[in-house]
Each structure stands twice: as structure tokens, then as C-alpha cells.
Design a protein around this motif. Structure first.
Motif, short mmCIF file in Angstrom:
data_model
loop_
_atom_site.label_atom_id
_atom_site.label_comp_id
_atom_site.label_asym_id
_atom_site.label_seq_id
_atom_site.Cartn_x
_atom_site.Cartn_y
_atom_site.Cartn_z
N HIS A 24 0.84 -1.20 0.00
CA HIS A 24 0.00 0.00 0.00
C HIS A 24 0.88 1.26 0.00
CE1 HIS A 24 -3.95 1.76 0.39
NE2 HIS A 24 -3.47 2.64 1.26
N VAL A 25 0.35 2.32 -0.57
CA VAL A 25 1.08 3.59 -0.63
C VAL A 25 1.45 4.03 0.79
CG1 VAL A 25 -1.04 4.99 -0.62
CG2 VAL A 25 1.06 5.93 -1.59
N ASP A 26 2.66 4.51 0.93
CA ASP A 26 3.20 5.01 2.20
C ASP A 26 3.54 3.93 3.22
OD1 ASP A 26 3.32 7.62 1.48
OD2 ASP A 26 1.47 8.24 2.49
N HIS A 27 3.43 2.69 2.84
CA HIS A 27 3.78 1.64 3.81
C HIS A 27 5.28 1.36 3.84
CE1 HIS A 27 -0.35 -0.31 4.91
NE2 HIS A 27 -0.33 1.01 5.03
N GLY A 28 6.01 1.92 2.85
CA GLY A 28 7.47 1.86 2.96
C GLY A 28 8.22 1.14 1.87
N LYS A 29 7.60 0.98 0.69
CA LYS A 29 8.28 0.29 -0.41
C LYS A 29 9.57 0.99 -0.81
CE LYS A 29 4.59 0.88 -2.90
NZ LYS A 29 3.63 1.36 -1.89
N SER A 31 11.26 3.25 0.79
CA SER A 31 12.24 3.27 1.89
C SER A 31 13.00 1.95 1.97
CB SER A 31 11.54 3.54 3.22
OG SER A 31 10.81 4.73 3.14
N LYS A 125 7.93 -0.56 9.75
CA LYS A 125 7.77 0.57 10.68
C LYS A 125 7.66 0.12 12.14
CE LYS A 125 5.51 3.40 7.13
NZ LYS A 125 4.69 4.57 6.83
N SER A 160 12.22 -2.45 10.16
CA SER A 160 12.10 -1.00 10.02
C SER A 160 12.96 -0.61 8.84
CB SER A 160 12.60 -0.29 11.28
OG SER A 160 12.78 1.08 10.98
N LYS A 162 13.46 2.24 8.10
CA LYS A 162 14.15 3.47 8.50
C LYS A 162 15.45 3.16 9.23
CE LYS A 162 13.15 7.72 11.04
NZ LYS A 162 12.11 8.33 11.90
P1 GDP Z 1 5.86 3.92 -0.31
O1 GDP Z 1 4.77 4.83 -0.77
O2 GDP Z 1 5.32 2.56 0.03
O3 GDP Z 1 7.03 3.84 -1.24
O4 GDP Z 1 6.36 4.49 1.10
P2 GDP Z 1 7.67 5.34 1.46
O5 GDP Z 1 8.87 4.49 1.47
O6 GDP Z 1 7.68 6.55 0.63
O7 GDP Z 1 7.36 5.71 2.97
C1 GDP Z 1 6.28 6.53 3.35
C2 GDP Z 1 6.65 7.29 4.60
O8 GDP Z 1 6.87 6.38 5.69
C3 GDP Z 1 7.92 8.10 4.45
O9 GDP Z 1 7.76 9.31 5.14
C4 GDP Z 1 8.97 7.24 5.13
O10 GDP Z 1 10.02 8.00 5.68
C5 GDP Z 1 8.16 6.56 6.22
N1 GDP Z 1 8.71 5.24 6.57
C6 GDP Z 1 8.95 4.22 5.73
N2 GDP Z 1 9.43 3.17 6.41
C7 GDP Z 1 9.50 3.54 7.70
C8 GDP Z 1 9.92 2.89 8.90
O11 GDP Z 1 10.33 1.73 8.93
N3 GDP Z 1 9.82 3.61 10.07
C9 GDP Z 1 9.36 4.88 10.09
N4 GDP Z 1 9.30 5.48 11.28
N5 GDP Z 1 8.97 5.52 8.99
C10 GDP Z 1 9.03 4.86 7.81
#
Ligand code: GDP
Length: 297
Positions: A24-29, A31, A125, A160, A162
């Protein structure tokens, strides 16, 4: 007209798994892909991954390789599948532990299942105070997806993206899954594979990233990709290094095509430059005729 030689079992050699990251969007792909790209730099390799070419390979400490399609989102996966290209061996599905199983998570699961591609869940996360990985696993169990912690067979790991916690173990699980697939390819023939992305670069002309799936792609090869063809003038890897040969499961950026093929187009190497040109031209003509016909209707 394109004949791909049949391989006999003795020609086959182990190859790296090709992995797509979905979720899903913003779930961390992004990252996760970024973390792996940056941190997983590799014993004996000089220089990190500097080029964004749409795919990259990493070598783990144990010497095993994984190739990632670096195009997060379902688009790449679905666009490629729509064009009949099945390049992914394993799907990592990222689920944020401070959220729920969301619509695009479910969609990603269906895509992977429809393609018969094994899933490894990355419950992401977990550094966040509100993270609740067990809630996610329960949600998966309610969808009949039992992860290992819940007595099932599906691999999952809490991570994580991050801080990097758990990412190495996640990749180990991907490799375990890959072992079960016994992935092999014949490196000793003319290459074929799939286009990952292509664009026109002002200085360099058309640049296409391809994923070699079988055989070995070499400088000087005559390549046919979708409605385009050309002689491979130069190849660069994700570190920007010049490369002369690229074997199975290697992503490589190629100069020399006379246009930009589409993501998901198959590519083949032909012995004969003229034949490659003719087939490309014929395909382009067919496409034009088709579009004229659709316009009339
Ligand atoms: P995508 O849309 O699935 O590609 O998601 P992103 O990688 O862009 O991550 C969305 C937001 O979640 C960003 O602000 C990231 O910094 C944050 N984020 C991603 N992974 C983690 C994590 O493991 N821990 C934390 N605290 N934030 C995360």
C-alpha cells in the motif's frame, strides 16, 4: 521468426532470484528499496549503487545475490504482466505495522497469487511506538494467509526500513524462499529477457534497462525489443560501471537501440542485424494498422 533454443538440464546453472516490492502507498516500499540499495553494499564491490536504472542486484555477506526490480508500485508489475512478461520470482509485500491491511495490500496479494509468485511479508515501521505487528499478522490470518509466527508457511519478518532493523533477516528469508524455487538459467546462449524501463537521454540517446533472463548479453549483440532494434554499443550496471557481458538475472542499462521500447517488452538477441530490423519494422507497422483500425471503430 525468433527461435529461442531449448535448454537441456545440463546447460542450466543457478541464478539469482528476481524480487519485486509491493504494498500500500506510504507503507514503505521506496524506503525499503532505498535502504537495501544504500546499506547492502557489498563485500569486495567498489562503490555503492549510484545509478537509478530501474533494477539492481545486491550481494549478501554469504555471497548470494538478489536482483530487485526498483520500480515500486504495482504499475511495473501489472504493466509487465499485461504484456505477458513474468519476471518476478518472489514478491515482498510491505505492510506498515502502525496501519491496517489496506486495499493496495490486498491488491498486491492478489497480483502475486494470480502470478503464482511466493510472497514474503515485510511488516514495516516497527520502530514506531504505535506499531502492532501482531495485529497485521492476525489480519493476514483472517485472509487465510498464515505467516510462520502464526503456525503457517508464509514467510514474514518484522522490519524497520528506517533503522534497518530486521532487513538482513528479511533478505535471508527471501533467499530461503528462492532456494525452494531452484531457479536456473542457461547462461551460454544468445540472451533474452525483459525491458524494465527505457528513455531518451539528451547526451546518450536511447537508454534501455533490460533484465537478462536467459543467455548472456554482450557488447556488439543485435538486439530486438518490442518495435525497436539496434546493436549494443555499451552497457552499464547500477554502479555506473562499464560492463561487457551480462548473464541471467542481471539488470543492465543498454545503449544502442533505435528507440525506447516499453516496460514489459521482451527482448531477444538475433544473429542477424537485418532480421532484427525487419521484425521491429514489421511489428511497428502492425501496431500502426491496429491503431488505425481502432480509430475507425
Ligand atoms: P511507499 O509509498 O510505500 O514507497 O512508502 P515510502 O517508502 O515513501 O514511505 C512513506 C513514509 O513512511 C515516508 O515518510 C517514510 O520516511 C516513512 N517510513 C517508511 N518506512 C518507515 C519505517 O520503517 N519507520 C518509520 N518510522 N517511517 C518509515
Amino acid at each position: 521468426a525468433i527461435e529461442v533454443e531449448e535448454d537441456s538440464p545440463k546447460d542450466l546453472e543457478p541464478r539469482a532470484p528476481i524480487v519485486t516490492v509491493m504494498g500500500h502507498v506510504d507503507h514503505g516500499k521506496t524506503s525499503l528499496l532505498d535502504y537495501i540499495r544504500k546499506e547492502n553494499v557489498i563485500a569486495g564491490e567498489s562503490g555503492g549503487i549510484t545509478q537509478h536504472i530501474g533494477a539492481y542486484s545486491v550481494t549478501l555477506e554469504n555471497g548470494q545475490k538478489i536482483t530487485f526490480l526498483d520500480t515500486p508500485g504495482h504499475e511495473a508489475f501489472t504493466a509487465m504482466r499485461a504484456r505477458g512478461a513474468q519476471v518476478t520470482d518472489i514478491a515482498i509485500i510491505v505492510v506498515a505495522a502502525d496501519d491496517d491491511i489496506m486495499p493496495q495490500t490486498k491488491e498486491a496479494i492478489s497480483h502475486a497469487q494470480a502470478a503464482g509468485v511466493p510472497i514474503v511479508f515485510a511488516i514495516n515501521k516497527i520502530d514506531r511506538p504505535t506499531a502492532n505487528p501482531d495485529k497485521i499478522k492476525e489480519g493476514l490470518a483472517n485472509m487465510n494467509l498464515l505467516v510462520e509466527d502464526w503456525g503457517g508457511k508464509i514467510q514474514s519478518h518484522d522490519i524497520s526500513a528506517k533503522t534497518g532493523e530486521g532487513v538482513k533477516d528479511l533478505l535471508e528469508k527471501v533467499l530461503l524462499e528462492a532456494e525452494l524455487l531452484e531457479l536456473k538459467a542457461n547462461p551460454n546462449k544468445l540472451a533474452n529477457g525483459t525491458v524494465v524501463e527505457a528513455f531518451l537521454d539528451k547526451g546518450r540517446g536511447y537508454v534501455s534497462t533490460v533484465l537478462v533472463q536467459e543467455g548472456t548479453l554482450c557488447i556488439g549483440d543485435y538486439i530486438l525489443a518490442g518495435t525497436h532494434s539496434g546493436k549494443v554499443k555499451a552497457m552499464h550496471d547500477e554502479r555506473g560501471k562499464n560492463v561487457k557481458k551480462a548473464g541471467p538475472a542481471t539488470p543492465i542499462s543498454v545503449l544502442g537501440l533505435d528507440g525506447a521500447p516499453q516496460a514489459g517488452d521482451k527482448f531477444n538477441v538475433l544473429e542477424d542485424e537485418r532480421e532484427a530490423k525487419q521484425i521491429a519494422a514489421k511489428r511497428a507497422q502492425l501496431l500502426r494498422e491496429q491503431s488505425v483500425r481502432t480509430q475507425r471503430h
